[in-house]
Write a protein that holds these residues in place. Structure first.
Motif, PDB file in Angstrom:
ATOM      1  N   LEU A  16       0.851  -1.178   0.000  1.00 24.94           N
ATOM      2  CA  LEU A  16       0.000   0.000   0.000  1.00 24.94           C
ATOM      3  C   LEU A  16       0.894   1.237   0.000  1.00 24.94           C
ATOM      4  CD1 LEU A  16      -2.857   1.192   0.267  1.00 24.94           C
ATOM      5  CD2 LEU A  16      -2.545   1.083   2.737  1.00 24.94           C
ATOM      6  N   VAL A  38      -1.966   1.074  -4.830  1.00 28.84           N
ATOM      7  CA  VAL A  38      -1.325  -0.176  -4.457  1.00 28.84           C
ATOM      8  C   VAL A  38      -0.304  -0.555  -5.524  1.00 28.84           C
ATOM      9  CG1 VAL A  38      -1.722  -2.607  -3.914  1.00 28.84           C
ATOM     10  CG2 VAL A  38      -3.429  -0.913  -3.295  1.00 28.84           C
ATOM     11  N   THR A  65      -5.412  -3.637  -5.631  1.00 28.36           N
ATOM     12  CA  THR A  65      -4.580  -4.813  -5.867  1.00 28.36           C
ATOM     13  C   THR A  65      -5.005  -5.526  -7.146  1.00 28.36           C
ATOM     14  OG1 THR A  65      -4.277  -5.065  -3.487  1.00 28.36           O
ATOM     15  CG2 THR A  65      -3.743  -6.968  -4.847  1.00 28.36           C
TER      16      THR A  65
END
Length: 168
Positions: A16, A38, A65
């Motif tokens: 992150l 991310v 993600t």
């Protein structure tokens, strides 16, 4: 950019980089949403970034993600560093990357550090100039890494042997 198609057996680790809370004022009060940047990478030269937006932090990270896994590039990492120095701008952010000797470590800050760690670059000197906006720093760093070419690629493009690349 050299996009990469990754098999499902590759282990990608996500990092992150930043979370931004956005407030929208409506007639019924304030509505909060979150945006998460991310970076994913396998630590061996494959890297990608993604932006996820959602009403909750965990959902934003998960979306980021998934977006990062669809946006992967291959980076030449040789002996834990990059082959040559490069300077790239993206928006208001400028990044400068320089190879370093083994044992130097990573001299980079913030968003650039997360990108370089995910790519598997251990020894590098990095400097960010201009904007410190994490969005543009991540994009500039990945752009710089994707524009780096190793000696094998250059020899192939020129149609010459490796010896001629280094002799000139």
């Amino acid at each position: 950019m050299n996009k990469v198609k990754i098999n499902s057996d590759v282990e990608l680790k996500d990092k992150l980089v930043a979370i931004n809370r956005v407030t929208k004022v409506t007639k019924g009060g304030r509505t909060f949403t979150f945006a998460a940047i991310v970076v994913v990478g396998d630590g061996k030269g494959v890297i990608g970034w993604g932006l996820g937006k959602a009403g909750e932090v965990t959902a934003a990270i998960q979306k980021g993600t998934e977006a990062a896994k669809k946006n992967l590039v291959k980076v030449p990492v040789i002996n834990g560093t990059i082959p040559h120095e490069i300077e790239v701008a993206y928006g208001g952010a400028r990044v400068f990357l320089k190879p370093a000797a083994a044992g130097t470590g990573m001299v980079a800050g913030g968003a650039m550090r997360a990108v370089l760690e995910s790519a598997g670059v251990n020894d590098v000197l990095a400097k960010s100039k201009g904007s410190s906006n994490p969005h543009n720093l991540v994009k500039a760093t990945i752009k710089a890494l994707s524009e780096i070419r190793d000696a094998y690629t250059i020899a192939g493009e020129r149609g010459i042997s490796m010896n001629k690349v280094f002799r000139g």
